[in-house]
Design a protein around this motif. Structure first.
Motif, PDB file in Angstrom:
ATOM      1  N   PRO A 117       0.799  -1.230   0.000  1.00 46.66           N
ATOM      2  CA  PRO A 117       0.000   0.000   0.000  1.00 46.66           C
ATOM      3  C   PRO A 117       0.834   1.285   0.000  1.00 46.66           C
ATOM      4  N   TYR A 118       1.903   1.311   0.815  1.00 49.34           N
ATOM      5  CA  TYR A 118       2.689   2.537   0.960  1.00 49.34           C
ATOM      6  C   TYR A 118       4.180   2.265   0.833  1.00 49.34           C
ATOM      7  N   HIS A 119       4.867   3.236   0.243  1.00 52.85           N
ATOM      8  CA  HIS A 119       6.325   3.255   0.221  1.00 52.85           C
ATOM      9  C   HIS A 119       6.765   4.417   1.105  1.00 52.85           C
ATOM     10  N   TYR A 120       7.770   4.179   1.953  1.00 56.89           N
ATOM     11  CA  TYR A 120       8.289   5.185   2.889  1.00 56.89           C
ATOM     12  C   TYR A 120       9.749   5.487   2.571  1.00 56.89           C
ATOM     13  N   GLU A 121      10.152   6.720   2.863  1.00 55.13           N
ATOM     14  CA  GLU A 121      11.565   7.076   2.798  1.00 55.13           C
ATOM     15  C   GLU A 121      11.867   8.107   3.874  1.00 55.13           C
ATOM     16  N   GLY A 147      11.413   1.712   2.545  1.00 55.74           N
ATOM     17  CA  GLY A 147      10.783   0.404   2.566  1.00 55.74           C
ATOM     18  C   GLY A 147       9.284   0.521   2.371  1.00 55.74           C
ATOM     19  N   PHE A 148       8.628  -0.629   2.385  1.00 54.34           N
ATOM     20  CA  PHE A 148       7.202  -0.696   2.106  1.00 54.34           C
ATOM     21  C   PHE A 148       6.418  -1.218   3.290  1.00 54.34           C
ATOM     22  N   GLN A 149       5.189  -0.787   3.380  1.00 50.26           N
ATOM     23  CA  GLN A 149       4.197  -1.453   4.205  1.00 50.26           C
ATOM     24  C   GLN A 149       3.667  -2.581   3.317  1.00 50.26           C
ATOM     25  N   THR A 150       3.476  -3.778   3.872  1.00 54.99           N
ATOM     26  CA  THR A 150       3.008  -4.908   3.061  1.00 54.99           C
ATOM     27  C   THR A 150       1.788  -5.568   3.704  1.00 54.99           C
ATOM     28  N   LYS A 151       1.014  -6.248   2.856  1.00 55.69           N
ATOM     29  CA  LYS A 151      -0.121  -7.060   3.312  1.00 55.69           C
ATOM     30  C   LYS A 151      -0.119  -8.352   2.509  1.00 55.69           C
ATOM     31  N   LYS A 160       9.605  -0.663   9.033  1.00 55.39           N
ATOM     32  CA  LYS A 160      10.202  -0.682  10.373  1.00 55.39           C
ATOM     33  C   LYS A 160      10.538   0.702  10.938  1.00 55.39           C
ATOM     34  N   LEU A 161      10.649   1.736  10.104  1.00 56.75           N
ATOM     35  CA  LEU A 161      10.940   3.094  10.581  1.00 56.75           C
ATOM     36  C   LEU A 161       9.748   4.005  10.271  1.00 56.75           C
ATOM     37  N   ASP A 162       8.564   3.608  10.724  1.00 59.36           N
ATOM     38  CA  ASP A 162       7.350   4.330  10.347  1.00 59.36           C
ATOM     39  C   ASP A 162       6.913   5.419  11.323  1.00 59.36           C
TER      40      ASP A 162
END
Length: 177
Positions: A117-121, A147-151, A160-162
């Motif tokens: 759903p989401y990509h983070y940086e 990294g990504f949030q996954t389902k 992990k760094l959200d």
């Protein structure tokens, strides 16, 4: 005498209000901020939509010996979706003051039964004495900073760094205070 005092108060209020909102080039496009930045003389940072509203510009404004500086530090680009400034905070990394930004993109990828759903940086910017902020850390230098949030099968796994506390702990453990 009373009239002079009123004029001085009105003038000082006008001056202070212009300094508070003197970040970026369009106060109507503000995403986050302005945030007071004690690393620079009358410093503030803010985040604004670009004129086409696809990107977000990171601005810094401060007073220098040459006058007022108001410049773009970085641009967070549209990448399959518009960028979101998820968190902004100041912290010391390796002995230097930094602005840290957590960005998020709503990408909705679906690959081999896994939904992303989401990509983070995470990006960190060092305060430099003469030129404001410059990029210090990002995913090009440290792959853990994106990294990504996954389902998968209805079970989710967050990046992990959200959040701010996880980011601070990681940066301080890896790079020092």
């Amino acid at each position: 005498m009373k009239g002079i005092i009123i004029k001085v108060i009105a003038l000082s209020m006008l001056l202070v209000s212009s300094l508070v909102y003197a970040c970026g080039d369009n106060p109507n496009a503000m995403v986050q901020g302005p945030f007071k930045d004690s690393a620079f003389n009358n410093g503030v940072i803010c985040f604004q939509y670009s004129p086409d509203k696809r990107d977000i510009d990171f601005y810094q404004s401060y007073l220098s010996v040459n006058g007022k500086v108001n410049k773009i530090v970085d641009t967070f680009s549209y990448s399959d979706a518009p960028a979101e400034v998820f968190s902004v905070f100041f912290t010391t990394i390796a002995g230097k003051k930094n602005v840290v930004v957590l960005l998020r993109w709503n990408v909705n990828y679906f690959i081999d039964g896994v939904k992303y759903p989401y990509h983070y940086e995470v990006k960190a910017y060092n305060a430099t004495k003469d030129s404001g902020y410059e990029l210090f850390l990002d995913s090009d230098r440290d792959s853990n900073l994106s990294g990504f949030q996954t389902k998968y099968n209805e079970k989710g796994s967050n990046y992990k760094l959200d959040n701010v506390s996880k980011i601070k702990k990681y940066l301080h453990n890896k790079y020092g205070d």
